[in-house]
Design a protein around this motif. Structure first.
Motif, PDB file in Angstrom:
ATOM      1  N   LYS A   7       0.901  -1.370   0.078  1.00 54.73           N
ATOM      2  CA  LYS A   7       0.038   0.186   0.018  1.00 54.73           C
ATOM      3  C   LYS A   7       1.029   1.332   0.171  1.00 54.73           C
ATOM      4  O   LYS A   7       1.738   1.260   0.937  1.00 54.73           O
ATOM      5  N   GLN A   8       0.294   2.234  -0.838  1.00 54.32           N
ATOM      6  CA  GLN A   8       1.432   3.310  -0.859  1.00 54.32           C
ATOM      7  C   GLN A   8       0.639   4.499  -0.145  1.00 54.32           C
ATOM      8  O   GLN A   8      -0.589   4.587   0.081  1.00 54.32           O
ATOM      9  N   TYR A   9       1.678   5.289   0.865  1.00 58.43           N
ATOM     10  CA  TYR A   9       0.963   6.222   1.649  1.00 58.43           C
ATOM     11  C   TYR A   9       1.655   7.613   1.304  1.00 58.43           C
ATOM     12  O   TYR A   9       2.593   7.579   0.618  1.00 58.43           O
ATOM     13  N   LYS A  10       0.908   8.576   1.412  1.00 60.65           N
ATOM     14  CA  LYS A  10       1.332  10.067   1.069  1.00 60.65           C
ATOM     15  C   LYS A  10       2.240  10.480   2.046  1.00 60.65           C
ATOM     16  O   LYS A  10       3.395  11.363   1.769  1.00 60.65           O
ATOM     17  N   SER A  11       2.460  10.009   3.145  1.00 60.02           N
ATOM     18  CA  SER A  11       3.218  10.502   4.417  1.00 60.02           C
ATOM     19  C   SER A  11       3.798   9.375   5.072  1.00 60.02           C
ATOM     20  O   SER A  11       3.098   8.206   5.282  1.00 60.02           O
ATOM     21  N   ILE A  12       5.025   9.334   5.359  1.00 61.95           N
ATOM     22  CA  ILE A  12       5.639   7.988   6.011  1.00 61.95           C
ATOM     23  C   ILE A  12       6.116   8.394   7.464  1.00 61.95           C
ATOM     24  O   ILE A  12       6.305   7.691   8.210  1.00 61.95           O
ATOM     25  N   ILE A  13       6.473   9.969   7.703  1.00 62.12           N
ATOM     26  CA  ILE A  13       6.655  10.410   8.988  1.00 62.12           C
ATOM     27  C   ILE A  13       5.781  11.112   9.868  1.00 62.12           C
ATOM     28  O   ILE A  13       5.084  11.893   9.128  1.00 62.12           O
ATOM     29  N   ASN A  14       5.781  10.920  11.278  1.00 60.28           N
ATOM     30  CA  ASN A  14       4.775  11.725  11.977  1.00 60.28           C
ATOM     31  C   ASN A  14       5.727  12.643  12.866  1.00 60.28           C
ATOM     32  O   ASN A  14       6.623  12.060  13.485  1.00 60.28           O
TER      33      ASN A  14
END
Length: 375
Positions: A7-14
């Motif tokens: 699955k592709q995510y728009k963001s990976i870091i919080n």
């Protein structure tokens, strides 16, 4: 058999609103959702984390993580290099990493941008990336925390049977210290699992075993928490495998035995936690094994802010462990390390008292530290 879902995510870091005062993390990354280690006590099973319901068999593989992270850090306007926590919810070095290498891709990007890193794991696979972790450590700061809730192999089979055995995790600590000398490393006795991980002799043996690895710390804090889906999962397994211990949990956490869903406390009742912490602090002193992690100190205008906050948060932690008043000191420290300017500049204007929670003896102590350059 686990099922892998890409699955592709728009963001990976919080980015966290406040820096974690135990692990010093400002940012967090989980390269995968779901975890093949499937430890039965893991809080990540709770609704709070929005993980797959079949936690250890449905593993979400986040695609293009290196590219997404590089773009985010390159374009970020409000980010400053600070500690990125990896594996705080699901283990970054679970078996899926052998094939997908998301964690390695993320570490390569963090190294290019010179962000410090804190790895949480139970896996021997972390040894694969020691050269990269050593590079990050020499650039900025790198810490690897290995969770060991028990060194009893039989109890470990019940608690975290799909993770490497405790002896192998101890060997990970040894190898990191031997082969990546700039990487800070230690053990996490987190959570302390009541009646399964709190036997006094076994805990003392754990401290001895960790000390022998020449590691930097053994951190502990709090008994196991129980809530919603995670509580239901753990207690179902406990009731089936260890019914006598299940009854002890019913008393300690005040839940209704055999209820359809969990209706008990989040943490144990009474003085259980404080009594355990007193014993653990004594063992820490006996073995000369620090229970706090030395934090990353940036070499920019935040330097003094972070040093002062570290001192305050170390005291706050111990007070919290012993059931003493800790909140004012904690929030004063958090507000200091969230300042947008050096604390020296605030003090020069005579405005230390404008920082929320910085008053009275806290304010006087900071003034003394700044005046005498005590760090």
């Amino acid at each position: 058999m686990p099922r892998f879902i890409e699955k592709q995510y728009k963001s990976i870091i919080n980015k966290n609103k406040i820096i974690d005062h135990w692990f010093w993390t400002r940012y967090s990354i989980n390269p995968y959702n779901g975890c093949q280690f499937g430890c039965i006590y893991c809080d990540a099973r709770s609704d709070h984390y929005h993980m797959p319901e079949d936690f250890e068999n449905e593993i979400v593989i986040k695609t293009n993580v290196g590219e997404v992270l590089d773009q985010r850090l390159t374009r970020a306007r409000t980010f400053l290099p600070d500690v990125v926590g990896m594996g705080g919810v699901t283990d970054s070095y679970q078996p899926a990493e052998k094939k997908y290498e998301n964690t390695r891709s993320i570490l390569q990007v963090l190294a290019r941008h010179q962000y410090p890193v804190h790895i949480f794991t139970k896996s021997t696979l972390v040894l694969r990336d020691l050269p990269l972790l050593e590079e990050i450590a020499q650039q900025t700061w790198c810490t690897v925390s290995v969770t060991i809730t028990t060194i009893d192999p039989d109890k470990s089979i019940f608690l975290d049977k799909f993770a490497p055995a405790p002896a192998k995790r101890l060997d990970v600590l040894r190898q990191i210290k031997a082969n990546a000398p700039h990487v800070q490393t230690g053990a996490l006795l987190i959570p302390l699992v009541p009646f399964l991980g709190d036997d006094p002799k076994e805990v003392a043996d754990l401290f001895t075993a960790v000390k022998e690895t020449n590691t930097d710390y053994l951190m502990f804090g709090g008994a196991m928490t129980l809530r919603n889906r995670q509580a239901d999962w753990f207690l179902r397994h406990l009731r089936e495998a260890k019914p006598d211990v299940y009854q002890q949990y019913a008393e300690l956490y005040q839940f209704t035995p055999n209820a359809e869903s969990y209706d008990g406390r989040y943490v144990p009742t009474g003085d259980y936690i404080i009594n355990q912490h007193e014993k653990l602090l004594a063992l820490s002193q006996k073995h000369d094994l620090p229970h706090r992690i030395k934090r990353y100190i940036p070499n920019d205008w935040r330097k003094t802010n972070y040093k002062i906050a570290e001192r305050m948060l170390n005291v706050s932690y111990e007070r919290q462990m012993l059931g003493q008043s800790w909140e004012k000191l904690f929030w004063a420290a958090q507000n200091i390390q969230n300042l947008k300017e050096p604390i020296e500049a605030v003090a020069a204007r005579g405005e230390l008292g404008h920082i929320k929670n910085v008053r009275g003896h806290i304010k006087r102590r900071i003034e003394d530290i700044l005046a005498n350059k005590i760090m």
